[in-house]
Write a protein that holds these residues in place. Structure first.
Motif, PDB file in Angstrom:
ATOM      1  N   GLU A  57       0.803  -1.231   0.000  1.00 63.88           N
ATOM      2  CA  GLU A  57       0.000   0.000   0.000  1.00 63.88           C
ATOM      3  C   GLU A  57       0.836   1.281   0.000  1.00 63.88           C
ATOM      4  O   GLU A  57       0.396   2.325   0.494  1.00 63.88           O
ATOM      5  CB  GLU A  57      -0.959   0.030   1.215  1.00 63.88           C
ATOM      6  N   THR A  58       2.047   1.201  -0.535  1.00 68.04           N
ATOM      7  CA  THR A  58       2.873   2.401  -0.632  1.00 68.04           C
ATOM      8  C   THR A  58       2.741   3.010  -2.022  1.00 68.04           C
ATOM      9  O   THR A  58       2.306   2.349  -2.963  1.00 68.04           O
ATOM     10  CB  THR A  58       4.359   2.088  -0.384  1.00 68.04           C
ATOM     11  N   ASP A  59       3.154   4.281  -2.156  1.00 66.77           N
ATOM     12  CA  ASP A  59       3.312   4.855  -3.486  1.00 66.77           C
ATOM     13  C   ASP A  59       4.428   4.111  -4.203  1.00 66.77           C
ATOM     14  O   ASP A  59       5.196   3.360  -3.596  1.00 66.77           O
ATOM     15  CB  ASP A  59       3.631   6.344  -3.386  1.00 66.77           C
ATOM     16  N   LEU A  64       6.749   3.880   3.017  1.00 66.63           N
ATOM     17  CA  LEU A  64       5.669   3.706   3.994  1.00 66.63           C
ATOM     18  C   LEU A  64       4.322   3.830   3.303  1.00 66.63           C
ATOM     19  O   LEU A  64       4.176   4.587   2.332  1.00 66.63           O
ATOM     20  CB  LEU A  64       5.766   4.748   5.115  1.00 66.63           C
ATOM     21  N   PRO A  65       3.306   3.119   3.810  1.00 69.86           N
ATOM     22  CA  PRO A  65       1.960   3.215   3.222  1.00 69.86           C
ATOM     23  C   PRO A  65       1.414   4.638   3.286  1.00 69.86           C
ATOM     24  O   PRO A  65       1.798   5.427   4.150  1.00 69.86           O
ATOM     25  CB  PRO A  65       1.137   2.270   4.097  1.00 69.86           C
ATOM     26  N   LYS A  66       0.514   4.934   2.400  1.00 67.92           N
ATOM     27  CA  LYS A  66      -0.065   6.280   2.325  1.00 67.92           C
ATOM     28  C   LYS A  66      -0.720   6.697   3.635  1.00 67.92           C
ATOM     29  O   LYS A  66      -0.650   7.864   4.034  1.00 67.92           O
ATOM     30  CB  LYS A  66      -1.077   6.337   1.183  1.00 67.92           C
ATOM     31  N   GLU A  67      -1.359   5.750   4.312  1.00 65.45           N
ATOM     32  CA  GLU A  67      -2.071   6.089   5.553  1.00 65.45           C
ATOM     33  C   GLU A  67      -1.126   6.523   6.669  1.00 65.45           C
ATOM     34  O   GLU A  67      -1.541   7.178   7.620  1.00 65.45           O
ATOM     35  CB  GLU A  67      -2.890   4.897   6.030  1.00 65.45           C
ATOM     36  N   ALA A  68       0.180   6.155   6.542  1.00 65.20           N
ATOM     37  CA  ALA A  68       1.156   6.473   7.596  1.00 65.20           C
ATOM     38  C   ALA A  68       1.329   7.980   7.768  1.00 65.20           C
ATOM     39  O   ALA A  68       1.737   8.442   8.842  1.00 65.20           O
ATOM     40  CB  ALA A  68       2.496   5.826   7.287  1.00 65.20           C
ATOM     41  N   LYS A  69       1.015   8.748   6.737  1.00 65.06           N
ATOM     42  CA  LYS A  69       1.176  10.197   6.815  1.00 65.06           C
ATOM     43  C   LYS A  69       0.411  10.785   7.991  1.00 65.06           C
ATOM     44  O   LYS A  69       0.836  11.785   8.585  1.00 65.06           O
ATOM     45  CB  LYS A  69       0.728  10.843   5.502  1.00 65.06           C
ATOM     46  N   PHE A  71      -0.045   9.364  10.889  1.00 66.97           N
ATOM     47  CA  PHE A  71       0.363   8.816  12.189  1.00 66.97           C
ATOM     48  C   PHE A  71       1.837   9.003  12.534  1.00 66.97           C
ATOM     49  O   PHE A  71       2.179   9.084  13.713  1.00 66.97           O
ATOM     50  CB  PHE A  71       0.021   7.330  12.246  1.00 66.97           C
ATOM     51  N   VAL A  72       2.709   9.057  11.534  1.00 66.64           N
ATOM     52  CA  VAL A  72       4.139   9.219  11.831  1.00 66.64           C
ATOM     53  C   VAL A  72       4.486  10.701  11.861  1.00 66.64           C
ATOM     54  O   VAL A  72       3.713  11.550  11.411  1.00 66.64           O
ATOM     55  CB  VAL A  72       5.018   8.486  10.792  1.00 66.64           C
ATOM     56  N   SER A  73       5.667  11.023  12.394  1.00 65.53           N
ATOM     57  CA  SER A  73       6.105  12.420  12.434  1.00 65.53           C
ATOM     58  C   SER A  73       6.340  12.939  11.021  1.00 65.53           C
ATOM     59  O   SER A  73       6.581  12.159  10.080  1.00 65.53           O
ATOM     60  CB  SER A  73       7.387  12.548  13.249  1.00 65.53           C
ATOM     61  N   GLU A  74       6.292  14.241  10.869  1.00 62.83           N
ATOM     62  CA  GLU A  74       6.496  14.839   9.551  1.00 62.83           C
ATOM     63  C   GLU A  74       7.869  14.496   8.965  1.00 62.83           C
ATOM     64  O   GLU A  74       7.958  14.161   7.776  1.00 62.83           O
ATOM     65  CB  GLU A  74       6.321  16.364   9.623  1.00 62.83           C
ATOM     66  N   PRO A  75       8.959  14.553   9.775  1.00 61.51           N
ATOM     67  CA  PRO A  75      10.269  14.165   9.206  1.00 61.51           C
ATOM     68  C   PRO A  75      10.299  12.715   8.727  1.00 61.51           C
ATOM     69  O   PRO A  75      10.877  12.429   7.664  1.00 61.51           O
ATOM     70  CB  PRO A  75      11.236  14.381  10.366  1.00 61.51           C
ATOM     71  N   PHE A 239      12.755   3.926  17.579  1.00 59.09           N
ATOM     72  CA  PHE A 239      12.008   2.791  18.137  1.00 59.09           C
ATOM     73  C   PHE A 239      10.504   3.076  18.247  1.00 59.09           C
ATOM     74  O   PHE A 239       9.855   2.638  19.196  1.00 59.09           O
ATOM     75  CB  PHE A 239      12.543   2.406  19.524  1.00 59.09           C
ATOM     76  N   ASP A 240       9.946   3.786  17.286  1.00 61.67           N
ATOM     77  CA  ASP A 240       8.521   4.123  17.346  1.00 61.67           C
ATOM     78  C   ASP A 240       7.661   2.901  17.045  1.00 61.67           C
ATOM     79  O   ASP A 240       7.815   2.255  15.997  1.00 61.67           O
ATOM     80  CB  ASP A 240       8.194   5.237  16.344  1.00 61.67           C
ATOM     81  N   LYS A 241       6.724   2.613  17.922  1.00 58.51           N
ATOM     82  CA  LYS A 241       5.841   1.459  17.771  1.00 58.51           C
ATOM     83  C   LYS A 241       5.028   1.525  16.484  1.00 58.51           C
ATOM     84  O   LYS A 241       4.733   0.484  15.869  1.00 58.51           O
ATOM     85  CB  LYS A 241       4.905   1.366  18.987  1.00 58.51           C
ATOM     86  N   ILE A 242       4.669   2.728  16.071  1.00 60.51           N
ATOM     87  CA  ILE A 242       3.821   2.867  14.890  1.00 60.51           C
ATOM     88  C   ILE A 242       4.483   2.265  13.658  1.00 60.51           C
ATOM     89  O   ILE A 242       3.810   1.743  12.762  1.00 60.51           O
ATOM     90  CB  ILE A 242       3.455   4.357  14.643  1.00 60.51           C
ATOM     91  N   LEU A 243       5.820   2.286  13.590  1.00 58.61           N
ATOM     92  CA  LEU A 243       6.508   1.696  12.437  1.00 58.61           C
ATOM     93  C   LEU A 243       6.292   0.187  12.392  1.00 58.61           C
ATOM     94  O   LEU A 243       6.166  -0.410  11.308  1.00 58.61           O
ATOM     95  CB  LEU A 243       8.011   2.017  12.490  1.00 58.61           C
ATOM     96  N   ALA A 244       6.241  -0.435  13.574  1.00 60.51           N
ATOM     97  CA  ALA A 244       6.008  -1.882  13.632  1.00 60.51           C
ATOM     98  C   ALA A 244       4.634  -2.240  13.091  1.00 60.51           C
ATOM     99  O   ALA A 244       4.430  -3.326  12.530  1.00 60.51           O
ATOM    100  CB  ALA A 244       6.170  -2.379  15.059  1.00 60.51           C
TER     101      ALA A 244
END
Length: 385
Positions: A57-59, A64-69, A71-75, A239-244
């Motif tokens: 589901e990535t570009d 990262l998948p499009k939906e990650a925008k 939830f993850v930090s801007e950097p 170590f961000d959980k969201i990446l997992a």
């Protein structure tokens, strides 16, 4: 007639070949023209071939998948647009390979070569191993075109094209001879089942290898012939959980956590336990490797202060906290492995470009060391079953 030839020879000697050796001159001229003719190039959209190093589901060439925008930090989101670790697998019998591509940002980094940050390198499978062929050198523009190699014998070959480490790719085309063919890989050399995941920092992303295929992550992937997902985020591996949540969707064969250099002790203490618990909630047995931070070369000379990033005490705190979390979680979970960084890149202080980021020597040493540690622990695990 002889007199005329005599006068021509003395006053216009360059006319003699045209008057006396007309047929021979024509043959020579035709031969020269044939050698100068270059075959026309036909370009093919690289997206129709096998793309490695992407999560679902990535570009097209993003990590990262499009939906990650949301939830993850801007950097992290911006860095996920970089194509680090993404590669194209294809087969062709062309005598030349050309690349045409459009960058997203056309950035310049002081500690990266342009070939590494926004260019490509190409490998072919020869004698049961991947052999380097050449590079696509970027210009100083968004739009780029580069001949990687020409003049080859027109034989069927398997190729691996590594994409830029520190820029994004909007479009990518592979150019071949007009009378050649190109297709998705004929041989299934790289195992795509349950890819390996590397989650880490700028070094994981690829700083500062001289070209994309020389990162320790890429070296390991070619050696193992295994697909790897590179989730290195420069300055933002924490170590961000969201990446997992994203990388566990592919059911990885094992996970390497190399976030320590970016993470102060309190960040490790806060984030790592949650990350481990989330991974274990999805998979109770997948091996997880914890990698310490190296001691940065300049740390030996900086005034020591445990509150100052990059000093000896600060780094020791990072590694000590990592080790504490590892021991705590090992009491509860199996298949956790700890990698001490003391011998990761050697002790001669010649393996970084700037005291932190690995040069080619550093990446190669890290690859050799990590491969040995991973093999040792996974082989030990398999023997115990």
């Amino acid at each position: 007639m002889c007199a005329i030839l005599y006068l021509i020879y003395n006053f216009h000697p360059k006319l003699i070949p045209n008057l006396i050796y007309t047929e021979s001159a024509v043959e020579i001229k035709e031969s020269i023209l044939k050698n100068k003719i270059t075959k026309s190039t036909i370009f093919h959209n690289a997206a129709k071939f096998k793309i490695l190093g992407k999560l679902p589901e990535t570009d097209l060439y993003a990590r990262l998948p499009k939906e990650a925008k949301k939830f993850v930090s801007e950097p992290v989101w911006k860095l996920s647009r970089n194509s680090a670790g993404i590669a194209i697998r294809f087969s062709s019998n062309s005598s030349s390979i050309k690349i045409r591509w459009t960058l997203k940002d056309n950035v310049v980094y002081s500690n990266m070569t342009p070939i590494a940050s926004k260019g490509f390198d190409l490998y072919t499978y020869s004698n049961e191993k991947w052999q380097f062929v050449g590079v696509a050198k970027p210009s100083d523009k968004i739009q780029n075109e580069s001949i990687i190699i020409d003049g080859m014998q027109a034989s069927e070959r398997e190729y691996l094209l590594n994409l830029p480490l520190y820029d994004g790719v909007q479009s990518l085309e592979i150019g071949i001879d007009y009378d050649a063919h190109i297709s998705s890989p004929i041989q299934n050399i790289i195992d795509n089942n349950k890819p390996i995941v590397f989650y880490g920092t700028s070094i994981t992303q690829g700083a500062s290898a001289s070209r994309p295929g020389l990162t320790y992550v890429a070296l390991l992937g070619r050696n193992l012939n295994k697909e790897i997902i590179n989730l290195g985020f420069s300055g933002n591996g924490k170590f961000d959980k969201i990446l997992a949540n994203y990388f566990m969707s592919i059911n990885p064969s094992f996970i390497v956590l190399d976030c320590t250099p970016n993470s102060p002790s309190d960040t490790i203490r806060k984030n790592l336990p949650d990350l481990i618990e989330f991974v274990r909630s999805k998979n109770k047995t997948v091996p997880i490797f914890f990698v310490e931070s190296i001691i940065r070369d300049f740390s030996y000379f900086k005034k020591d202060d445990k509150l100052v990033f990059g000093t000896m005490s600060f780094i020791n705190q990072q590694n000590n906290t990592l080790n504490e979390i590892y021991k705590e979680k090992s009491m509860k979970h199996k298949n956790l492995y700890y990698i001490n960084s003391e011998k990761l890149i050697g002790n001669d202080h010649e393996a970084t470009i700037d005291g932190t980021h690995f040069n080619d020597l550093g990446h190669f040493r890290a690859y050799e060391f990590l491969k040995c540690e991973i093999d040792k622990n996974l082989n030990k695990k398999s023997k115990s079953h």
